[in-house]
Enzyme design. Sequence first.
Site, PDB file in Angstrom:
ATOM      1  N   LYS A   2       1.042  -1.201   0.193  1.00 16.90           N
ATOM      2  CA  LYS A   2       0.195   0.135   0.002  1.00 16.90           C
ATOM      3  C   LYS A   2       1.354   1.402   0.281  1.00 16.90           C
ATOM      4  O   LYS A   2       0.712   1.657  -0.974  1.00 16.90           O
ATOM      5  CB  LYS A   2      -0.653   0.112   1.409  1.00 16.90           C
ATOM      6  CG  LYS A   2      -1.840   1.237   1.618  1.00 16.90           C
ATOM      7  CD  LYS A   2      -2.637   1.261   2.576  1.00 16.90           C
ATOM      8  CE  LYS A   2      -1.933   1.754   3.899  1.00 16.90           C
ATOM      9  NZ  LYS A   2      -1.268   3.394   4.152  1.00 16.90           N
ATOM     10  N   ASN A   3       1.695   1.646   0.688  1.00 15.59           N
ATOM     11  CA  ASN A   3       2.642   2.383   0.883  1.00 15.59           C
ATOM     12  C   ASN A   3       3.642   2.503  -0.215  1.00 15.59           C
ATOM     13  O   ASN A   3       3.880   3.979  -0.176  1.00 15.59           O
ATOM     14  CB  ASN A   3       3.609   2.286   2.310  1.00 15.59           C
ATOM     15  CG  ASN A   3       2.398   2.903   3.905  1.00 15.59           C
ATOM     16  OD1 ASN A   3       1.690   3.049   3.551  1.00 15.59           O
ATOM     17  ND2 ASN A   3       3.083   2.224   4.487  1.00 15.59           N
ATOM     18  N   ASP A  20       5.872   1.318  11.743  1.00 16.37           N
ATOM     19  CA  ASP A  20       3.901   0.523  11.641  1.00 16.37           C
ATOM     20  C   ASP A  20       4.494  -1.772  11.893  1.00 16.37           C
ATOM     21  O   ASP A  20       3.881  -2.035  11.220  1.00 16.37           O
ATOM     22  CB  ASP A  20       4.221   0.604   9.768  1.00 16.37           C
ATOM     23  CG  ASP A  20       3.405   1.707   9.062  1.00 16.37           C
ATOM     24  OD1 ASP A  20       3.170   2.297   9.955  1.00 16.37           O
ATOM     25  OD2 ASP A  20       3.368   1.873   8.037  1.00 16.37           O
ATOM     26  N   ARG A  45       0.542  15.076  13.214  1.00 22.28           N
ATOM     27  CA  ARG A  45       1.899  14.121  12.335  1.00 22.28           C
ATOM     28  C   ARG A  45       1.919  15.666  11.000  1.00 22.28           C
ATOM     29  O   ARG A  45       1.460  15.974  10.093  1.00 22.28           O
ATOM     30  CB  ARG A  45       1.313  12.923  10.962  1.00 22.28           C
ATOM     31  CG  ARG A  45       1.216  11.810  11.742  1.00 22.28           C
ATOM     32  CD  ARG A  45       0.558  11.024  11.387  1.00 22.28           C
ATOM     33  NE  ARG A  45       1.452  10.455   9.779  1.00 22.28           N
ATOM     34  CZ  ARG A  45       1.276   9.850   9.590  1.00 22.28           C
ATOM     35  NH1 ARG A  45      -0.760   9.095   9.834  1.00 22.28           N
ATOM     36  NH2 ARG A  45       1.281   9.129   8.751  1.00 22.28           N
ATOM     37  N   ARG A  71      -7.980  -0.728   5.648  1.00 17.28           N
ATOM     38  CA  ARG A  71      -7.940   0.337   4.685  1.00 17.28           C
ATOM     39  C   ARG A  71      -5.506  -0.397   4.329  1.00 17.28           C
ATOM     40  O   ARG A  71      -6.489   0.290   2.862  1.00 17.28           O
ATOM     41  CB  ARG A  71      -7.432   1.576   5.285  1.00 17.28           C
ATOM     42  CG  ARG A  71      -8.181   2.458   5.722  1.00 17.28           C
ATOM     43  CD  ARG A  71      -8.422   3.587   6.420  1.00 17.28           C
ATOM     44  NE  ARG A  71      -6.635   3.762   5.771  1.00 17.28           N
ATOM     45  CZ  ARG A  71      -6.092   4.751   6.836  1.00 17.28           C
ATOM     46  NH1 ARG A  71      -5.781   5.592   8.057  1.00 17.28           N
ATOM     47  NH2 ARG A  71      -4.956   5.598   5.989  1.00 17.28           N
ATOM     48  N   CYS A  75      -3.919  13.107  13.369  1.00 19.26           N
ATOM     49  CA  CYS A  75      -4.492  11.981  12.838  1.00 19.26           C
ATOM     50  C   CYS A  75      -4.684  11.113  15.078  1.00 19.26           C
ATOM     51  O   CYS A  75      -4.360  11.634  15.223  1.00 19.26           O
ATOM     52  CB  CYS A  75      -2.732  11.401  12.314  1.00 19.26           C
ATOM     53  SG  CYS A  75      -2.402   9.697  12.605  1.00 19.26           S
ATOM     54  N   ARG A 107      -4.041  10.570   4.879  1.00 19.79           N
ATOM     55  CA  ARG A 107      -2.967  11.342   4.872  1.00 19.79           C
ATOM     56  C   ARG A 107      -2.242  11.485   3.551  1.00 19.79           C
ATOM     57  O   ARG A 107      -1.277  12.452   2.754  1.00 19.79           O
ATOM     58  CB  ARG A 107      -2.037  11.392   5.696  1.00 19.79           C
ATOM     59  CG  ARG A 107      -3.088  11.580   7.262  1.00 19.79           C
ATOM     60  CD  ARG A 107      -1.664  11.453   7.800  1.00 19.79           C
ATOM     61  NE  ARG A 107      -0.673  12.399   8.144  1.00 19.79           N
ATOM     62  CZ  ARG A 107      -0.679  13.512   8.013  1.00 19.79           C
ATOM     63  NH1 ARG A 107      -1.611  14.732   8.525  1.00 19.79           N
ATOM     64  NH2 ARG A 107       0.800  14.554   7.677  1.00 19.79           N
ATOM     65  N   VAL A 144       3.444  18.343   8.299  1.00 21.23           N
ATOM     66  CA  VAL A 144       3.857  18.301   6.946  1.00 21.23           C
ATOM     67  C   VAL A 144       4.399  20.166   6.448  1.00 21.23           C
ATOM     68  O   VAL A 144       4.696  20.239   5.175  1.00 21.23           O
ATOM     69  CB  VAL A 144       2.310  18.666   5.283  1.00 21.23           C
ATOM     70  CG1 VAL A 144       1.724  16.997   6.076  1.00 21.23           C
ATOM     71  CG2 VAL A 144       1.630  19.227   6.245  1.00 21.23           C
TER      72      VAL A 144
HETATM   73  C1  UD1 Z   1       5.616   6.917   8.247  1.00 17.96           C
HETATM   74  C2  UD1 Z   1       6.587   6.247   8.599  1.00 17.96           C
HETATM   75  C3  UD1 Z   1       6.057   5.624   7.100  1.00 17.96           C
HETATM   76  C4  UD1 Z   1       5.344   4.481   7.327  1.00 17.96           C
HETATM   77  C5  UD1 Z   1       4.056   6.110   7.657  1.00 17.96           C
HETATM   78  C6  UD1 Z   1       2.842   5.784   8.336  1.00 17.96           C
HETATM   79  C7  UD1 Z   1       9.510   6.326   8.834  1.00 17.96           C
HETATM   80  C8  UD1 Z   1      10.481   7.077   8.247  1.00 17.96           C
HETATM   81  N1  UD1 Z   1       8.539   6.843   8.160  1.00 17.96           N
HETATM   82  O1  UD1 Z   1       6.384   7.920   7.211  1.00 17.96           O
HETATM   83  O2  UD1 Z   1       7.494   4.318   7.120  1.00 17.96           O
HETATM   84  O3  UD1 Z   1       4.649   4.135   6.370  1.00 17.96           O
HETATM   85  O4  UD1 Z   1       4.287   6.975   8.714  1.00 17.96           O
HETATM   86  O5  UD1 Z   1       2.891   4.669   8.526  1.00 17.96           O
HETATM   87  O6  UD1 Z   1       9.202   5.200   9.406  1.00 17.96           O
HETATM   88  N2  UD1 Z   1       7.922  15.088  10.274  1.00 17.96           N
HETATM   89  C9  UD1 Z   1       8.440  16.765  10.422  1.00 17.96           C
HETATM   90  N3  UD1 Z   1       7.441  17.267   9.278  1.00 17.96           N
HETATM   91  C10 UD1 Z   1       7.429  16.901   8.420  1.00 17.96           C
HETATM   92  C11 UD1 Z   1       6.965  15.817   8.053  1.00 17.96           C
HETATM   93  C12 UD1 Z   1       7.716  14.720   8.700  1.00 17.96           C
HETATM   94  O7  UD1 Z   1       8.859  16.882  10.875  1.00 17.96           O
HETATM   95  O8  UD1 Z   1       6.317  17.776   7.489  1.00 17.96           O
HETATM   96  C13 UD1 Z   1       8.570  14.289  11.080  1.00 17.96           C
HETATM   97  C14 UD1 Z   1       7.861  13.129  11.796  1.00 17.96           C
HETATM   98  O9  UD1 Z   1       6.625  13.875  12.460  1.00 17.96           O
HETATM   99  C15 UD1 Z   1       8.191  11.920  11.829  1.00 17.96           C
HETATM  100  C16 UD1 Z   1       9.645  11.845  11.230  1.00 17.96           C
HETATM  101  O10 UD1 Z   1       9.295  13.049  10.154  1.00 17.96           O
HETATM  102  O11 UD1 Z   1       8.457  12.356  12.911  1.00 17.96           O
HETATM  103  C17 UD1 Z   1       8.977  10.622   9.900  1.00 17.96           C
HETATM  104  O12 UD1 Z   1       7.897  11.040   9.078  1.00 17.96           O
HETATM  105  P1  UD1 Z   1       7.989  10.612   7.679  1.00 17.96           P
HETATM  106  O13 UD1 Z   1       8.480   9.995   7.587  1.00 17.96           O
HETATM  107  O14 UD1 Z   1       7.447  11.586   6.569  1.00 17.96           O
HETATM  108  O15 UD1 Z   1       6.780   9.692   7.929  1.00 17.96           O
HETATM  109  P2  UD1 Z   1       5.583   9.654   7.206  1.00 17.96           P
HETATM  110  O16 UD1 Z   1       5.499  10.209   5.410  1.00 17.96           O
HETATM  111  O17 UD1 Z   1       4.056   9.485   7.757  1.00 17.96           O
END
Ligand code: UD1
Length: 422
Positions: A22-23, A309, A123, A401, A118, A94, A125
């Site tokens: 999925k991811n 995950d 979370r 999902r 979430c 998301r 961006v």
């Molecule tokens: C994360 C997981 C991914 C998983 C997904 C869904 C990691 C590194 N990523 O991806 O493997 O499939 O959740 O469960 O394990 N962050 C910021 N600012 C941003 C974006 C991220 O500070 O704009 C921080 C987040 O809070 C987090 C870290 O960066 O602590 C990693 O986040 P990110 O990899 O972007 O998370 P997802 O893409 O949601």
Amino acid sequence: MDKFIIEGQTPLRGTLAVSGSKNAALPLMAAALLADSPTTLQNIPRLNDIYTFNNVLRVTGTLVNFDEAANTLVIDPANLSFPESPYDLVRKMRASFYMLGALLGQGGYAKVSLPGGCAWGPRPVNLHMEGLKAIGAEITMDKGYVIAHAPGGRLRGGTIRLNPSSVGATVNILLGAVKATGRTVIENAAREPDVVLLCKALNAMGAQISGVGTDTLTIEGVSGLSGITFTNAPDRIEAGTYMIAAAMHPDSDLLITKLDPQDLGEFTQTFKQTGVTLEFADDSVRVKAPEKLIPVSIKAEIYPGFPTDLQAQWATMLTQASGKATVTDHIYYDRFSYVPELGRLGADAVLTENTVAIQGKTPLQGASVMSTDLRASVSLVMAGMVAGGTTEVLRVYHLDRGYENLEVKLNAVGAKITRVAE
Ligand code: UD1
């Protein structure tokens, strides 16, 4: 809303095949918008998140044809005329936020709803937006929407250092950068298999990305990309989930097929420390549960570290280990909604900040439980499969999902799970 009724204490024996990831699929689907001809994606799982993203694509005018029997998706962006993603779709998932980079790269304009919170807390961006700004986007906010322009119709490229390394931000910046006028460098880029696969697909479409699989990605912008036929990767999280589930019952002996052992990263070594026997072949692993499960502490980190995950599933397994161990999440600090629910089944689990300490082995007893996110829900199903008596897992739409045919696959290897419409 469906629920699961689970009769417990069932070992898992037989063969079970992993579905497409999925991811990994969602970024590939967003990438298809950048091409000037249709893209065919194979090994796409039939999951609600995929159906949601199909609708996100359709809103823009993109033609999407999902041959579910063949797990094949054809995406044709030729008629893309409405570069927007509305709140009612983005709030469901998301990953819809990938539309920001994809639409900017495609036509130089995007209006995409901010995803908001979430089930496991904030979370952010911010890095997605800072990254796109660094490569030339002009971004304003309007009533919960991000409005982004590329002056002159194309982003220009630039350098961005991600801190922390983020999967989502790396994907969004890649989608924006591949058709920019100049060069982009992403430092401290995510190295997750999902990102590597996206880079391979983009390069097959005609992009020029180097450093694939390292933490520095260099992208030379190109003026156009072509549609491709591309096979999605197996779901490494689904594979890991079933591996952990098999370790929880001493009589389990499960052959898991159609996976990519490389994608599991350090998880494999950590898992072996529990005493489990793993026999790998090219695209399969046979998991034999140990007589006595050794408690092993883990910390969820960026790839190749232990995946966030899989931390809920690991904590659930630890309830059946002989002794005490901890699970810490360094990616998402609040991702522990499953802990009180495990307590309802009899687990001895104490949460302190972003660490849960679990004392095993506790005989779990069936009860009604409910959870608020995908990986927490599957963990409760796993607990139910080893608990005495009957466990009821409410709100299984979370599972739909992210796990294709979960109860069908598990029942075929010995589980007793019934789906009931409430
Ligand atoms: C994360 C997981 C991914 C998983 C997904 C869904 C990691 C590194 N990523 O991806 O493997 O499939 O959740 O469960 O394990 N962050 C910021 N600012 C941003 C974006 C991220 O500070 O704009 C921080 C987040 O809070 C987090 C870290 O960066 O602590 C990693 O986040 P990110 O990899 O972007 O998370 P997802 O893409 O949601």
